[in-house]
Design an enzyme around this catalytic site. Structure first.
Site, PDB file in Angstrom:
ATOM      1  N   ASP A 195       0.838  -1.197   0.000  1.00 47.60           N
ATOM      2  CA  ASP A 195       0.000   0.000   0.000  1.00 47.60           C
ATOM      3  C   ASP A 195       0.873   1.247   0.000  1.00 47.60           C
ATOM      4  OD1 ASP A 195      -2.955  -0.725   2.013  1.00 47.60           O
ATOM      5  OD2 ASP A 195      -2.507  -1.076  -0.081  1.00 47.60           O
ATOM      6  N   LYS A 217      -3.735   3.142  -3.215  1.00 52.98           N
ATOM      7  CA  LYS A 217      -5.029   3.788  -3.430  1.00 52.98           C
ATOM      8  C   LYS A 217      -4.854   5.256  -3.058  1.00 52.98           C
ATOM      9  CE  LYS A 217      -8.070  -0.183  -2.567  1.00 52.98           C
ATOM     10  NZ  LYS A 217      -7.024  -1.213  -2.464  1.00 52.98           N
TER      11      LYS A 217
END
Length: 401
Positions: A195, A217
């Protein structure tokens, strides 16, 4: 003993009587490890620390609340003399030697028949270090060895890693805040699906043979679809790889971690979950704000700011949050902070309720802004706060050391 090299040996004390004479801090440290070894521990001491008393109350040990007496060592396999009286320790050591029972003297290791090494645990290994009485040196070397094992600098096994997935919470950003287990598994990965909010410095430490897949993201920007992330985990595990899904914070705190667990389970891929420190609590802590405090906040509610209060997808009872007096921690809420503040005020929260915004908590670029509920949006804009940031609302946000 100082004239000879010490012989390091592992004792199987499971189900065997061990006598600890003394009940202070030294005894407390030794007793915990003896319990873990399965020993039948008896502490002989007029007084003990609260922790040792708690162990006795829980029946983990036996406490004989009096001074040491002849015969206390009968039937013992191992003895520790841990009082603050050298004469008592000497008597205990002499009695143990008469019985040919090894004895550790905490006050003077050279006068006992055994010494306690500096020990550490790592994935089923016990690391022990002796340094001829130089306790600080042995402790430092012990710690360095355990950290090296956890970081993968020293390999603990030649066995191949079993294919599968480890869902690892990397913590709020500081690489030192990942768990020991998380760092160990990361060091053994063939593939890392990372991430944006995971500890980036740990990625840089990976070997050149490790495949790193960016699954970032970015708020209101580019993002890898969750379905594709699930597919990548399964694909690589089925190809015989050990895959670490490195996520920021804790995998199950607004991290969609359980969706990934479900995907792996549905595909028959073994998955391990390693919890992490959530930024919801870590970011305020490093900014000097506790999310709870005696007499100030008896409740903590962590809320996702992913959707607005009036969005039909919202599952949050904003009216109830407006009525409560404790702490509200908003995650992913920077973009809609003003709407959340207006809603809370409309439902009863005082407009002057303290608030703090912590951006990039625990990282090198961390910064924070103290404000209040009615000026939250304006201050966020004025200070150009951007995600990732944690917003804490409630009386605790006004506390200072």
């Amino acid at each position: 003993m100082t004239e000879h090299d010490q012989y390091l040996v592992g004792l199987d004390l499971g189900g065997r009587r061990v006598v600890v004479v003394g009940g202070g801090q030294v005894a407390q440290r030794r007793v915990s490890r003896l319990i873990a070894a399965g020993a039948l521990v008896e502490v002989v001491s007029p007084e003990v620390t609260p922790a040792v008393e708690g162990m006795a109350s829980a029946r983990e040990i036996t406490w004989t609340p009096r001074r040491y007496a002849d015969g206390d060592l009968d039937g013992a396999w191992y003895v520790l003399a841990c009082t603050d009286d050298p004469q008592v320790n000497a008597a205990v050591s002499a009695a143990a030697e008469e019985r040919r029972t090894f004895c550790v003297r905490a006050d003077d290791g050279s006068r006992g028949t055994a010494v306690t090494p500096a020990t550490g645990e790592y994935d089923g290994l016990t690391v022990g270090v002796l340094a001829r009485g130089a306790h600080r040196r042995s402790a430092a070397v012990r710690t360095a060895l355990v950290e090296a094992l956890a970081a993968g600098v020293v390999s603990d096994s030649a066995d191949p890693v079993v294919p599968g997935v480890a869902l690892v919470g990397g913590g709020p950003g500081d690489p030192e805040l990942i768990t020991v287990r998380g760092r160990r598994l990361l060091a053994r990965a063939d593939v890392v699906v990372a991430d944006r909010l995971g500890p980036r410095d740990l990625i840089e430490e990976l070997g050149p043979d490790v495949e790193v897949i960016d699954a970032s993201k970015i708020p209101y920007g580019r993002a890898m679809a969750q379905q594709r992330i699930n597919e990548l985990l399964v694909e690589h595990a089925r190809a015989g790889k050990f895959v670490v899904r490195l996520k920021g914070g804790d995998p199950f705190v607004y991290g969609r971690g359980f969706e990934e667990v479900q995907a792996c389970a549905a595909a028959g891929v073994p998955v391990t979950v390693v919890p992490g420190i959530t930024s919801a609590f870590a970011a305020p802590a490093v900014a000097g704000v506790p999310v709870s405090h005696r007499g100030v906040a008896h409740e903590i509610v962590v809320v996702s700011g992913h959707v607005a209060p009036d969005d039909p997808r919202s599952l949050t009872d904003w009216a109830a949050l407006g009525r409560m007096t404790g702490t509200i921690v908003l995650m992913m809420a920077v973009e809609r902070a003003g709407r959340f503040a207006e809603t809370l005020i409309a439902h009863g929260r005082p407009a002057d309720t303290p608030a703090i915004v912590v951006q990039d908590g625990t990282t090198r670029i961390q910064r924070s802004v103290r404000t209040r509920l009615d000026t939250l949006e304006a201050d966020i804009k004025a200070e150009e706060i951007s995600p990732p940031a944690i917003i804490v609302i409630g009386p605790v946000a006004g506390l200072t050391a």
